[in-house]
Design an enzyme around this catalytic site. Structure first.
Site, PDB file in Angstrom:
ATOM      1  N   ASP A 180     -12.790  -3.990  -4.817  1.00 11.09           N
ATOM      2  CA  ASP A 180     -11.573  -3.548  -4.128  1.00 11.09           C
ATOM      3  C   ASP A 180     -10.448  -3.536  -5.146  1.00 11.09           C
ATOM      4  O   ASP A 180     -10.600  -4.078  -6.252  1.00 11.09           O
ATOM      5  CB  ASP A 180     -11.228  -4.518  -2.977  1.00 11.09           C
ATOM      6  CG  ASP A 180      -9.940  -4.121  -2.266  1.00 11.09           C
ATOM      7  OD1 ASP A 180      -9.777  -2.927  -1.954  1.00 11.09           O
ATOM      8  OD2 ASP A 180      -9.074  -4.993  -2.041  1.00 11.09           O
ATOM      9  N   SER A 181      -9.330  -2.946  -4.765  1.00  9.01           N
ATOM     10  CA  SER A 181      -8.170  -2.957  -5.654  1.00  9.01           C
ATOM     11  C   SER A 181      -7.609  -4.364  -5.830  1.00  9.01           C
ATOM     12  O   SER A 181      -6.896  -4.625  -6.780  1.00  9.01           O
ATOM     13  CB  SER A 181      -7.087  -2.052  -5.075  1.00  9.01           C
ATOM     14  OG  SER A 181      -6.763  -2.481  -3.767  1.00  9.01           O
ATOM     15  N   TYR A 240      -3.741   0.548  -5.119  1.00 12.47           N
ATOM     16  CA  TYR A 240      -4.245   1.885  -5.461  1.00 12.47           C
ATOM     17  C   TYR A 240      -3.619   2.953  -4.545  1.00 12.47           C
ATOM     18  O   TYR A 240      -3.529   4.117  -4.894  1.00 12.47           O
ATOM     19  CB  TYR A 240      -5.767   1.959  -5.246  1.00 12.47           C
ATOM     20  CG  TYR A 240      -6.636   1.270  -6.275  1.00 12.47           C
ATOM     21  CD1 TYR A 240      -6.103   0.466  -7.282  1.00 12.47           C
ATOM     22  CD2 TYR A 240      -8.019   1.446  -6.229  1.00 12.47           C
ATOM     23  CE1 TYR A 240      -6.942  -0.154  -8.201  1.00 12.47           C
ATOM     24  CE2 TYR A 240      -8.855   0.838  -7.147  1.00 12.47           C
ATOM     25  CZ  TYR A 240      -8.314   0.027  -8.132  1.00 12.47           C
ATOM     26  OH  TYR A 240      -9.147  -0.581  -9.035  1.00 12.47           O
ATOM     27  N   GLY A 241      -3.259   2.510  -3.327  1.00 12.61           N
ATOM     28  CA  GLY A 241      -2.997   3.448  -2.231  1.00 12.61           C
ATOM     29  C   GLY A 241      -1.898   4.459  -2.432  1.00 12.61           C
ATOM     30  O   GLY A 241      -1.894   5.506  -1.784  1.00 12.61           O
ATOM     31  N   CYS A 285     -12.933  -0.782  -0.222  1.00  8.09           N
ATOM     32  CA  CYS A 285     -11.550  -0.337  -0.362  1.00  8.09           C
ATOM     33  C   CYS A 285     -11.458   1.030   0.311  1.00  8.09           C
ATOM     34  O   CYS A 285     -12.159   1.968  -0.091  1.00  8.09           O
ATOM     35  CB  CYS A 285     -11.212  -0.231  -1.849  1.00  8.09           C
ATOM     36  SG  CYS A 285      -9.585   0.455  -2.188  1.00  8.09           S
ATOM     37  N   THR A 290      -9.108   3.142   0.220  1.00  7.50           N
ATOM     38  CA  THR A 290      -8.526   4.154  -0.668  1.00  7.50           C
ATOM     39  C   THR A 290      -9.580   4.689  -1.638  1.00  7.50           C
ATOM     40  O   THR A 290      -9.744   5.910  -1.787  1.00  7.50           O
ATOM     41  CB  THR A 290      -7.354   3.530  -1.457  1.00  7.50           C
ATOM     42  OG1 THR A 290      -6.480   2.891  -0.533  1.00  7.50           O
ATOM     43  CG2 THR A 290      -6.608   4.575  -2.245  1.00  7.50           C
ATOM     44  N   GLU A 330      -0.706  -8.996   0.434  1.00  4.76           N
ATOM     45  CA  GLU A 330      -0.972  -9.570  -0.901  1.00  4.76           C
ATOM     46  C   GLU A 330       0.065 -10.634  -1.266  1.00  4.76           C
ATOM     47  O   GLU A 330      -0.190 -11.502  -2.093  1.00  4.76           O
ATOM     48  CB  GLU A 330      -0.986  -8.469  -1.983  1.00  4.76           C
ATOM     49  CG  GLU A 330      -2.160  -7.508  -1.892  1.00  4.76           C
ATOM     50  CD  GLU A 330      -3.302  -7.823  -2.870  1.00  4.76           C
ATOM     51  OE1 GLU A 330      -3.063  -8.470  -3.896  1.00  4.76           O
ATOM     52  OE2 GLU A 330      -4.448  -7.402  -2.582  1.00  4.76           O
ATOM     53  N   CYS A 370      -8.193   0.133   6.034  1.00  5.75           N
ATOM     54  CA  CYS A 370      -7.929  -0.523   4.750  1.00  5.75           C
ATOM     55  C   CYS A 370      -8.412  -1.956   4.903  1.00  5.75           C
ATOM     56  O   CYS A 370      -8.139  -2.614   5.917  1.00  5.75           O
ATOM     57  CB  CYS A 370      -6.438  -0.486   4.456  1.00  5.75           C
ATOM     58  SG  CYS A 370      -5.920  -1.511   3.065  1.00  5.75           S
ATOM     59  N   THR A 371      -9.128  -2.441   3.894  1.00  5.04           N
ATOM     60  CA  THR A 371      -9.761  -3.760   4.030  1.00  5.04           C
ATOM     61  C   THR A 371      -8.760  -4.917   3.952  1.00  5.04           C
ATOM     62  O   THR A 371      -9.130  -6.067   4.158  1.00  5.04           O
ATOM     63  CB  THR A 371     -10.857  -3.927   2.962  1.00  5.04           C
ATOM     64  OG1 THR A 371     -10.318  -3.563   1.688  1.00  5.04           O
ATOM     65  CG2 THR A 371     -12.064  -3.068   3.289  1.00  5.04           C
ATOM     66  N   HIS A 372      -7.507  -4.610   3.655  1.00  2.00           N
ATOM     67  CA  HIS A 372      -6.483  -5.662   3.713  1.00  2.00           C
ATOM     68  C   HIS A 372      -6.040  -5.939   5.159  1.00  2.00           C
ATOM     69  O   HIS A 372      -5.481  -6.997   5.439  1.00  2.00           O
ATOM     70  CB  HIS A 372      -5.233  -5.234   2.941  1.00  2.00           C
ATOM     71  CG  HIS A 372      -5.328  -5.392   1.455  1.00  2.00           C
ATOM     72  ND1 HIS A 372      -6.135  -4.612   0.673  1.00  2.00           N
ATOM     73  CD2 HIS A 372      -4.715  -6.258   0.611  1.00  2.00           C
ATOM     74  CE1 HIS A 372      -5.992  -4.975  -0.595  1.00  2.00           C
ATOM     75  NE2 HIS A 372      -5.138  -5.973  -0.653  1.00  2.00           N
TER      76      HIS A 372
HETATM   77  N1  DGL Z   1      -8.004  -2.641   0.287  1.00  3.29           N
HETATM   78  C1  DGL Z   1      -7.511  -1.365  -0.205  1.00  3.29           C
HETATM   79  C2  DGL Z   1      -7.853  -0.281   0.821  1.00  3.29           C
HETATM   80  O1  DGL Z   1      -8.700  -0.514   1.619  1.00  3.29           O
HETATM   81  C3  DGL Z   1      -6.097  -1.547  -0.564  1.00  3.29           C
HETATM   82  C4  DGL Z   1      -5.469  -0.333  -1.035  1.00  3.29           C
HETATM   83  C5  DGL Z   1      -4.477  -0.441  -2.109  1.00  3.29           C
HETATM   84  O2  DGL Z   1      -4.781  -1.023  -3.138  1.00  3.29           O
HETATM   85  O3  DGL Z   1      -3.413   0.149  -1.935  1.00  3.29           O
HETATM   86  O4  DGL Z   1      -7.349   0.793   0.858  1.00  3.29           O
END
Ligand code: DGL
Length: 265
Positions: free
Chosen positions: A10-11, A42-43, A73, A75, A151, A183-185
């Protein structure tokens, strides 16, 4: 049978919500996690950059002799995976499993999707859902502030509530009965999101669905481990180990121990 580890990336920290589910559905499997904490988020980056970062993440995991890669992730899964083919091992993203689950669970056919700006702009969730179920109506909303909120440890605060109600009000007014956390966050914001959407709206965690899908895939191809002891977990990050250990426990639902390493990417 295949005793090699599962690679997950993931990012940053969000993919740990998928690892949590993997550990619950396949406790005996070894897992190697890479969180690109030095380059998160990353998004809001360009497609070219997200593709390059995703390739780097995959290349890193490939050095660890893994049997399966999970792009945990939203994204990377929606923006980059369509452009990345044949990496030498099986690779799955978080989109398809979540779309299948949403179609199964919706009653009124109105499905909401929330994700990063990149994920929503790619329109991939909506494309997959309507290709699987043409009568479904998909309503999407980008929630760019959610990743920094999570985060930075602000998931359970008034700030999160205010931002979330602003992002979600449109979807609520459309009457969606199912909402994909694309999004996994976002599972860390589940309580806040559910309060705003109401108890009649079912939330689908893309990481949880991907973990269940991964189990089915490995079982079908006879690639599950034959060990019966708890699997080994190794975590790699591209930035500070200390903050990953501190916040990561919230995502993983348990303390992260000494098995975290800083790596160059
Ligand atoms: N967990 C990432 C996702 O699912 C986070 C995206 C990001 O880094 O912006 O999109």
């Amino acid at each position: 049978m295949d005793n090699r580890p599962i690679g997950v990336f993931d990012s940053g920290l969000g993919g740990l919500t998928a690892v949590k589910q993997l550990m619950s559905v396949m406790p005996d499997e070894d897992i190697i996690y890479f969180g690109d904490t030095g380059r998160v988020p990353y998004g809001n980056r360009s497609r070219e950059t997200i593709i390059q970062y995703t390739r780097d993440d995959i290349d890193f995991l490939l050095k660890h002799n893994i049997k399966l890669i999970i792009a945990a992730c939203g994204t990377a899964s929606s923006v980059a995976l369509p452009y990345i083919k044949d990496v030498g091992v099986r690779i799955i993203g978080v989109l398809e499993p979540a779309c299948h689950a949403a179609i199964e669970r919706t009653k009124n056919g109105k499905i909401g999707v929330i994700g990063t700006a990149g994920t929503i702009k790619s329109d991939k969730y909506a494309q997959i859902i309507t290709s699987l179920e043409p009568s479904a109506q998909v309503f999407s909303a980008a929630c760019p502030m959610f990743v920094p909120i999570v985060e930075n440890g602000y998931a359970d605060t008034e700030v999160a509530r205010m931002v979330a109600s602003d992002y979600l009000i449109g979807l609520k007014n459309q009457g969606v009965d199912t909402l994909i956390l694309g999004c996994t966050h976002y599972p860390l914001l589940e309580g806040v999101i559910s309060d705003i959407m109401g108890s009649g709206v079912e939330l689908i965690s893309s990481g949880r669905e991907a973990a269940q899908y991964a189990r089915k895939l490995l079982a079908r191809e006879d690639l599950l481990t034959d060990r019966t002891a708890e699997g080994r977990r190794e975590f790699y990050v591209s930035d500070d180990v200390e903050s990953f250990v501190q916040l990561g426990g919230l995502f993983l639902g348990q303390k992260i121990g000494k098995n975290v390493h800083k790596t160059k990417i």
